[in-house]
Each structure stands twice: as C-alpha cells, then as structure tokens.
Scaffold this motif. Structure first.
Motif, PDB file in Angstrom:
ATOM      1  N   HIS A  75       0.802  -1.228   0.000  1.00  0.00           N
ATOM      2  CA  HIS A  75       0.000   0.000   0.000  1.00  0.00           C
ATOM      3  C   HIS A  75       0.835   1.278   0.000  1.00  0.00           C
ATOM      4  N   ALA A  76       2.151   1.108   0.066  1.00  0.00           N
ATOM      5  CA  ALA A  76       2.992   2.309   0.111  1.00  0.00           C
ATOM      6  C   ALA A  76       4.312   2.005  -0.580  1.00  0.00           C
ATOM      7  N   TYR A  77       4.941   3.042  -1.084  1.00  0.00           N
ATOM      8  CA  TYR A  77       6.211   2.838  -1.778  1.00  0.00           C
ATOM      9  C   TYR A  77       7.085   4.084  -1.623  1.00  0.00           C
ATOM     10  N   PRO A  78       8.400   3.891  -1.737  1.00  0.00           N
ATOM     11  CA  PRO A  78       9.286   5.047  -1.606  1.00  0.00           C
ATOM     12  C   PRO A  78       9.337   5.823  -2.920  1.00  0.00           C
ATOM     13  N   CYS A  79       9.416   7.119  -2.817  1.00  0.00           N
ATOM     14  CA  CYS A  79       9.496   7.967  -4.005  1.00  0.00           C
ATOM     15  C   CYS A  79      10.746   8.820  -3.876  1.00  0.00           C
ATOM     16  N   PHE A  80      11.598   8.743  -4.897  1.00  0.00           N
ATOM     17  CA  PHE A  80      12.887   9.442  -4.843  1.00  0.00           C
ATOM     18  C   PHE A  80      12.883  10.709  -5.692  1.00  0.00           C
ATOM     19  N   GLY A  93      22.469   7.222  -1.375  1.00  0.00           N
ATOM     20  CA  GLY A  93      22.146   8.235  -0.356  1.00  0.00           C
ATOM     21  C   GLY A  93      21.023   9.171  -0.750  1.00  0.00           C
ATOM     22  N   LYS A  94      20.201   8.752  -1.698  1.00  0.00           N
ATOM     23  CA  LYS A  94      19.096   9.640  -2.114  1.00  0.00           C
ATOM     24  C   LYS A  94      17.988   9.645  -1.071  1.00  0.00           C
ATOM     25  N   PRO A  95      17.522  10.806  -0.703  1.00  0.00           N
ATOM     26  CA  PRO A  95      16.400  10.842   0.233  1.00  0.00           C
ATOM     27  C   PRO A  95      15.102  10.394  -0.444  1.00  0.00           C
ATOM     28  N   PHE A  96      14.197   9.886   0.349  1.00  0.00           N
ATOM     29  CA  PHE A  96      12.913   9.485  -0.241  1.00  0.00           C
ATOM     30  C   PHE A  96      11.761   9.857   0.682  1.00  0.00           C
ATOM     31  N   VAL A  97      10.612  10.031   0.064  1.00  0.00           N
ATOM     32  CA  VAL A  97       9.385  10.134   0.854  1.00  0.00           C
ATOM     33  C   VAL A  97       8.633   8.828   0.653  1.00  0.00           C
ATOM     34  N   LEU A  98       7.735   8.522   1.583  1.00  0.00           N
ATOM     35  CA  LEU A  98       6.924   7.326   1.403  1.00  0.00           C
ATOM     36  C   LEU A  98       5.560   7.762   0.892  1.00  0.00           C
ATOM     37  N   LEU A 141       4.965   9.642   4.685  1.00  0.00           N
ATOM     38  CA  LEU A 141       6.068  10.079   5.555  1.00  0.00           C
ATOM     39  C   LEU A 141       6.973  10.971   4.724  1.00  0.00           C
ATOM     40  N   LYS A 142       7.384  12.071   5.318  1.00  0.00           N
ATOM     41  CA  LYS A 142       8.294  12.969   4.618  1.00  0.00           C
ATOM     42  C   LYS A 142       9.708  12.380   4.647  1.00  0.00           C
ATOM     43  N   SER A 143      10.654  13.044   3.984  1.00  0.00           N
ATOM     44  CA  SER A 143      11.982  12.430   3.851  1.00  0.00           C
ATOM     45  C   SER A 143      12.688  12.310   5.207  1.00  0.00           C
ATOM     46  N   ASP A 144      12.260  13.075   6.199  1.00  0.00           N
ATOM     47  CA  ASP A 144      12.851  12.924   7.531  1.00  0.00           C
ATOM     48  C   ASP A 144      12.107  11.876   8.371  1.00  0.00           C
ATOM     49  N   GLY A 145      11.196  11.141   7.726  1.00  0.00           N
ATOM     50  CA  GLY A 145      10.495  10.066   8.434  1.00  0.00           C
ATOM     51  C   GLY A 145       9.320  10.565   9.264  1.00  0.00           C
ATOM     52  N   ILE A 146       9.047  11.856   9.217  1.00  0.00           N
ATOM     53  CA  ILE A 146       7.933  12.448   9.969  1.00  0.00           C
ATOM     54  C   ILE A 146       6.661  12.329   9.113  1.00  0.00           C
TER      55      ILE A 146
END
Ligand code: GLU
Length: 543
Positions: free
Chosen positions: A134-139, A183-188, A222-227
């Motif tokens: 139901h969720a995936y990382p987006c770079f 090291g690319k940041p991602f949002v979920l 979740l934002k890239s800082d995991g919040i």
C-alpha cells in the motif's frame, strides 16, 4: 515484487509490529455509548477563539457520555512551531472550563500525546503499509516535482502525483536499493487505487450524507525525515488512541476519501466524523471567516478584556446548539453542563460570531451573579489587568460589594456589566479619585433654580430616610421652587410650572453621579453616604 523485503530494506530498524501497538493500546474499557474525542491543535503560538467551538463539542460529547477527551499536540510541521505554545493552548482552554482527561500534562495510557514523540509508531505502520503493497518510496527530487507541477498547470489538470504522472510507483527492489545506497532521500507515498471520476459516499454526523470525489493521488505518508504528514498521523493516532468521534474543521472534508482509503489499507475501523464549519463573522451582509487579524480572533483578547469564562461558554453553547437558549430560559440557574448537548441541534453551516450578541449574553450571565461573586471575579481580573481598579475595589471591600450589589437578586436584575473592563467606568463615580462630572445639567432648569434645588437637597438629605420619605423630600423641594411634584399634573398644565420633578431629579443625578444615567439614585446615595452626597450637591450648586 517482494513487499516484505522492500519494507525491511526501507525500515530495517523498526522491529515492532502493529500487533505490539494493538496490544499496548487496547480498546478502551468504557461504558456502552461512551465517546472518545480529541482536540488536535498545532502549536503555532496563536490560540484562535474559534477553537473553543470544536473544543466544546469534543468536551461535551465525551464527558456527557462518560467518555474521554484528549488533547493531542500536532507538531509534525516544525516550521510552524513556537516555543511555549503547547502550554498556552492548555491554559487558554482550561481558563474556559475545558477539562482534558489526557494530554502531555495530564498523562494517560494512550500517549505519547505529542506527535513528534510518536515517530517510531508511525514508522511501524508505514512499514506495514509497504509490506502489504500500500505504500512505496518515491525518490523524485524537488526539481522533478516542480517540473511535474508546471506540466500539470500547463495541461490544466489536477495537480499531484497520480496516474500517468507517477514515476516511482513501480521501481524494482534493485532500483530502490541502488537509490538508497546512493544516499538519495525518499518520501513514502500511498499507493492509491482510487479514481477521481468516482464519488465516495460518506456520512458526516453534522453535514449529513455526502458524496466526495474519490482520492486518486499517491499522497506522501512520511516525509523524507520520516515524519508523517497530517493524514498518516491522523489515521494512526486516532486508531491507537481509540478515538470514536473525529471532530475537526471542515477544511479536512475533501481529504476524507483519502482517509477512508488509509484506514482500510491499515486495517483500522473508521471512526465517526464531524466536520465543523469555520467560525464566520458578518461584514455588512457578507459572511467572512473570523481570521487571525480580526478583533476578537485571539483567545487572549478575552482574558485582557475581562470576559468571565462562564459568559463565553454560555455564548459558545448558544451558537452551538439551537435549543440552548430555550433550555436556559427554562433553567436559568442550572449548571451549563446539565444541558443535554445534541449533535443534531448543530447547524451544518456553522456559527456566526457576533460581538454584540456575545456582550448581551455576558450581561445576562453577569446579572445573575451575586455581588460577592462579581466582587471576587472583578478583583481577580483587575489584579492582573488593572491594578489601579484592584487597589480601589479592595480598599474597602464592603463598600465595593455594596456598589456591585446594586440591582442584583431581583426577578429583573440590572444588566450594566458585560465584561470586567467595564467595571471601572461603571463604579467610577463612587470613588473620589475617579469622579468627574461629564453630563450637563438639564437645559430648561434656570441656574438660580438649580442652586436652590441642590442647596435645599444638600441641607435636608437624611441617609436614614426610607425610599418613600426620601422621594417625598425631593418632591417638596421641587414644589418649593415652582416645579411640578408629579408628572401628570405637569402634563396637564405645563404653563403653570417652571419645570417638573424629573428635572429636579436630573439635577441631583448629574450633581451626585456626574452622568445622566445611573442605577437607582436612592441606592446610590445611601452607598455614597451623606457626606459625599451633600458635598457633591454643594459643589454642583457653585459650578
Ligand atoms: N492539526 C489539525 C488542525 O489543526 C487537526 C485536525 C484534526 O482535528 O484532525 O487542523
């Protein structure tokens, strides 16, 4: 794709499972029908008066049903946070008699009650969503998203990450792994299966049955800082805190179909929803939002002006439930908490704020208080906001209580005071240091008559006389200077008189109180005492 493996890759440190939290925060042991509600403000440093409306609804529904009312601090947007704001929120609402059962200060078994302390919980559920597809990382980078938005604006389509515009939805495990290694940041992101062509049928307890466009957007969970974003936090928190009724601003209504999807994907039971319209005010005939800059929008205004909390609460309830005023008429002295608050008596279009109506309600409530209560409340307020008034009133508490007691206690109490800030002006003529003559003597009374009237009264005033004797005395003075002793006689033959008893009384009123209107003069003079009364009459005779 092995979603389990992807979930482990993204959140290797999260070892708790949803079962752990389900057990830690079990369904609440409450009587049948008990409601669990929460108020969930962001600590922005500004407490809006409008917040009292949802807060009161939450509080009443919870406590009236034997349920629980929580305060949850929504501080996931650290840009908007302000130091000390959390306590200001709690203090502001407690001032208005709102009792929170659970919060950052009251504690509780369903905390933490501050979202920034719940990061691991959100991540556990984020991991669960990934593991279930139901969720995936987006770079996508900020530039890529800007470029996407520009394309959508140009094509005049709904902005957002959806349909043909998504890029990261179907990344392979290896691609994700390579991005992480680089090291690319991602949002979920949420993997939405919705279609914007569809409507979702939803029932809101205030607004009724609604049809709202289905969510087709892969929103950020979740934002890239995991919040988490608001939406993810809402689903997780309200589920784990066992909220039964989500009561919030109507600006969240369009997101509701998304929330329904989220609750489903998380395997949570949907709470009931109540969306409350923004507090509006009238500008001419147009309805406008009561916005931050408007007079009376900040809750601290009500502290400094000296609004008694019970007056404000009474006003809020008047707007919230259409039958409250009828109930109050039938139960004038009943505790407001005895009023059976009903969701179906709330207006779907919301409340209209009107300062004049608020002040009217205040006058009614204050008029029902006894002198002792008013004295205690005014001095309590003045101690902080008007030390000069505080010093005056507390110098001789009995004298102050007598002043504040004028016209109280009967079937039709006087309604002079709406807020404590008005008390100084109201009582001013009782204190020499504030006494000024601001009214004119009646124009039709000749100066020579005025001197006679005031001197005669000063010479004959007897503070022990009862009201009838006192008034007879004034009548006698009137007649002695050629004024009609009663209005009927004057009206029948005005040419026979130099004026009437009303003119004489007005001379005394202006001399003694300095104004044209005042509470009952007999009472006023008794409280002032013979010395002040005669001195003021003689001073006015000389003026
Ligand atoms: N923090 C959200 C707001 O202030 C809360 C909305 C809600 O009650 O769910 O709008």
């Amino acid at each position: 794709m092995d979603y389990q493996k992807l979930a482990q890759l993204l959140y290797p440190d999260i070892d708790k499972t949803p079962e752990y939290y389900e057990e830690k925060y079990p369904p609440r042991d409450l009587p049948e029908g008990a409601k669990v509600t929460r108020f969930a403000p962001s600590p922005t440093g500004f407490v809006h008066f409008g917040g009292l409306f949802p807060v009161t609804v939450c509080e009443r529904l919870a406590h009236q049903s034997g349920g629980v009312f929580m305060l949850r601090i929504e501080d996931t947007d650290s840009k908007r946070e302000v130091e000390g704001a959390e306590m200001d929120i709690i203090r502001a609402f407690e001032h208005f008699g709102i009792r929170f059962d659970e919060s950052i200060v009251h504690g509780g078994d369903y905390g933490p009650y501050r979202q920034s302390d719940r990061k691991a919980i959100y991540q556990c559920y984020a991991k669960y969503l990934v593991a279930n597809g139901h969720a995936y990382p987006c770079f996508c980078s900020a530039e890529e998203l800007d470029e996407l938005r520009a394309r959508q604006e140009e094509a005049k389509v709904t902005p957002g990450y959806y349909g043909e515009y998504v890029r990261c939805r179907d990344l392979s495990y290896e691609e994700v792994e390579a991005n992480l290694k680089a090291g690319k940041p991602f949002v979920l992101r949420f993997r939405s299966n919705g279609n914007a062509e569809n409507k979702v049928k939803i029932t809101d307890l205030i607004k009724g049955n609604l049809e709202i466009t289905e969510n087709s957007i892969d929103h950020v969970l979740l934002k890239s800082d995991g919040i988490p974003t608001y939406h993810m936090a809402h689903a997780v928190d309200d589920h784990l805190m066992r909220t039964t009724h989500v009561i919030r601003g109507e600006e969240w209504l369009p997101s509701l179909p998304y929330h329904v999807q989220l609750f489903q994907a998380l395997g949570f039971r949907l709470p009931k929803y109540m969306h409350i319209s923004q507090l509006m005010r009238l500008e001419g005939t147009a309805k406008k939002k009561l916005s931050k800059r408007d007079a009376g929008a900040g809750i601290t205004y009500y502290f400094s002006e000296g609004y008694a909390p019970e007056c404000v609460t009474e006003y809020v309830m008047t707007l919230l439930n259409s039958n409250f005023e009828d109930w109050r008429r039938a139960n004038p002295n009943e505790d407001i908490d005895k009023f059976p608050f009903a969701i179906k008596k709330m207006s779907p279009s919301g409340c209209l704020f009107d300062m004049a109506k608020l002040n009217d309600v205040c006058k009614n409530v204050v008029s029902r208080m006894d002198a002792e209560t008013v004295y205690n409340k005014v001095t309590g307020w003045a101690e902080e906001y008007d030390p000069e008034l505080h010093a005056l009133l507390t110098r001789d508490p009995d004298y102050s209580r007598r002043i504040l007691g004028i016209g109280r206690g009967g079937a039709k109490p006087r309604k002079d005071i709406a807020l404590w800030k008005e008390v100084k002006e109201y009582v001013s003529f009782f204190f020499e240091e504030l006494f000024t003559v601001s009214a004119e003597m009646p124009a039709n009374v000749e100066p020579a008559d005025r001197v006679k009237i005031l001197t005669a009264f000063a010479e004959s005033y007897d503070e022990t006389a009862d009201q009838t004797a006192w008034f007879d005395g004034i009548r006698a003075i009137a007649e002695s200077v050629g004024y009609a002793g009663d209005m009927k006689a004057y009206k029948a033959e005005p040419e026979k008189y130099r004026g009437h008893i009303g003119d004489v009384s007005m001379c005394l009123r202006v001399a003694v109180t300095g104004r044209e209107s005042s509470p009952d003069m007999y009472e006023v003079m008794k409280i002032l005492g013979a010395e002040k009364v005669t001195a003021r009459c003689l001073a006015a005779a000389k003026a």
